[in-house]
Motif scaffolding. Sequence first.
Motif, PDB file in Angstrom:
ATOM      1  N   ASN A   1      -5.209   4.932   2.175  1.00  0.00           N
ATOM      2  CA  ASN A   1      -4.194   4.241   2.804  1.00  0.00           C
ATOM      3  C   ASN A   1      -4.139   2.904   2.772  1.00  0.00           C
ATOM      4  OD1 ASN A   1      -3.175   6.463   4.860  1.00  0.00           O
ATOM      5  ND2 ASN A   1      -5.298   6.562   4.981  1.00  0.00           N
TER       6      ASN A   1
ATOM      7  N   LYS B   1       1.256   4.000  -2.747  1.00  0.00           N
ATOM      8  CA  LYS B   1       0.858   5.461  -2.466  1.00  0.00           C
ATOM      9  C   LYS B   1       2.025   6.278  -3.411  1.00  0.00           C
ATOM     10  CE  LYS B   1      -0.417   6.213   1.527  1.00  0.00           C
ATOM     11  NZ  LYS B   1      -1.962   7.019   2.258  1.00  0.00           N
TER      12      LYS B   1
ATOM     13  N   PHE C   1      -4.777   0.057   0.097  1.00  0.00           N
ATOM     14  CA  PHE C   1      -4.930   0.014  -2.030  1.00  0.00           C
ATOM     15  C   PHE C   1      -5.782  -1.713  -2.227  1.00  0.00           C
ATOM     16  CE2 PHE C   1      -2.076   4.183  -1.607  1.00  0.00           C
ATOM     17  CZ  PHE C   1      -2.484   4.563  -2.841  1.00  0.00           C
TER      18      PHE C   1
ATOM     19  N   SER D   1       0.461  -1.278  -0.071  1.00  0.00           N
ATOM     20  CA  SER D   1       0.279   0.291   0.073  1.00  0.00           C
ATOM     21  C   SER D   1       1.317   1.404   0.161  1.00  0.00           C
ATOM     22  CB  SER D   1      -0.911   0.311   1.098  1.00  0.00           C
ATOM     23  OG  SER D   1      -2.335  -0.358   0.535  1.00  0.00           O
ATOM     24  N   TYR D   2       2.003   1.348   0.569  1.00  0.00           N
ATOM     25  CA  TYR D   2       2.511   2.190   0.820  1.00  0.00           C
ATOM     26  C   TYR D   2       3.260   2.841  -0.384  1.00  0.00           C
ATOM     27  CZ  TYR D   2       2.336   3.525   5.637  1.00  0.00           C
ATOM     28  OH  TYR D   2       1.464   4.402   6.668  1.00  0.00           O
TER      29      TYR D   2
ATOM     30  N   PHE E   1      -2.275  10.026  -2.102  1.00  0.00           N
ATOM     31  CA  PHE E   1      -1.506  10.205  -0.572  1.00  0.00           C
ATOM     32  C   PHE E   1      -2.430  10.399  -0.020  1.00  0.00           C
ATOM     33  CE2 PHE E   1       1.685  12.460  -3.685  1.00  0.00           C
ATOM     34  CZ  PHE E   1       2.842  11.263  -2.951  1.00  0.00           C
TER      35      PHE E   1
END
Length: 373
Positions: A161, A152, A163, A148-149, A158
């Motif tokens: 949080n 992002k 995905f 996820s990060y 952004f």
Amino acid sequence: MKFLICVASYNEKENISKLIPLLDAQFKKFPKHAFTVLVIDGNSPDGTGAEVLRLAKTYKFLKLLPEKEKAGLGAAYMFGFATAMEEYSPDYIFEMDADMQHDPKDLGKFIKAIEGGADYVIGSRFVKDGSIPKKWGLYRKSLSIGGSYFAKICLWIFAVNDFTSGYKATRVKGYLDKVDLNTIRSKGFAYKIDLLYRIHRLGARIEEVPIKFGLRDRGDSKMERNNMLDSLKVVLSIRLKESANFIKFVVVGFIGLATDLSVFNLLRISMSSANSSYLSGAVAMIVTYLFNNFWSFNDRKISSNTNLVKRFPVYALSSLIPIVARSLLIKSGVARFGDTALVANILFLVGVTFGVIWNFTVYSKFIWKAPNK
């Protein structure tokens, strides 16, 4: 409103028999809305399909959609979405796992967000009051949190949080019905990332609601072995495709820079550096306008000569802002440090860096605006 919940299943006989009564109990709490549950079954050898048909005699909202072949989680959901839109005409389509890891009681959070105007609601594990199982192994935690990060950052979304959540609701009209489901980049787990990106591109109002993701206690996991690689491939392919215009823009920028810098230094022989900057910027602006239209943004180029001329003032005005800012910077800088070639050119390049960021943002959003996909 009409809600349809897509549930992909494979060897989920026991879970389905528990899930459907729990969903029925939740549906009764929202009498203003109509619900349908569509189970997309991958020819489960444990008799999941037969169990769905048995339950459908009692629960009239329940429907079975057998897959022709088991091709992956993403393929199952795309098949379910297409069928749902064609045969049931829902206002929103939900995605939900059959394995009891998604709590039916959380439906109320989704419906509240939808009633509040959300177009795309994500059951998020990574917002306040959301969670993933503590007993998960390092691989699962890394895939969900790290994935996820990574998405992002790479996709520049952004405000989201989670995905890779599989518990979601999407407005059909204007959003899901605008997505070409046949071109979703993954037939497996990573379809979630591509679908979210496309819905975001359509300008959807996205809202996350907290969920506590549970542990599977029976049935076969739908997690495929290549999930991490599949997710990485999807994210990078999206970024590379969407960056193609920027890469071309940068190349054109170097052409413009060469033109700008050459004219700037030629003019400095007979006039001040600040005035040279204005004139060289104007020449480079015309050169880059033509290159950008016919190459950088050729997929959305201004084909009419009349429109090309009409758009130029807008292009010129937006391009003038970084040119003025650069010239003022040079004027201030040379007044303080001296009008030498070194000082002037360093300040010139600082101004150009600001101009690249400003111009690409303005050009891609207003002059050569990408069509919704």
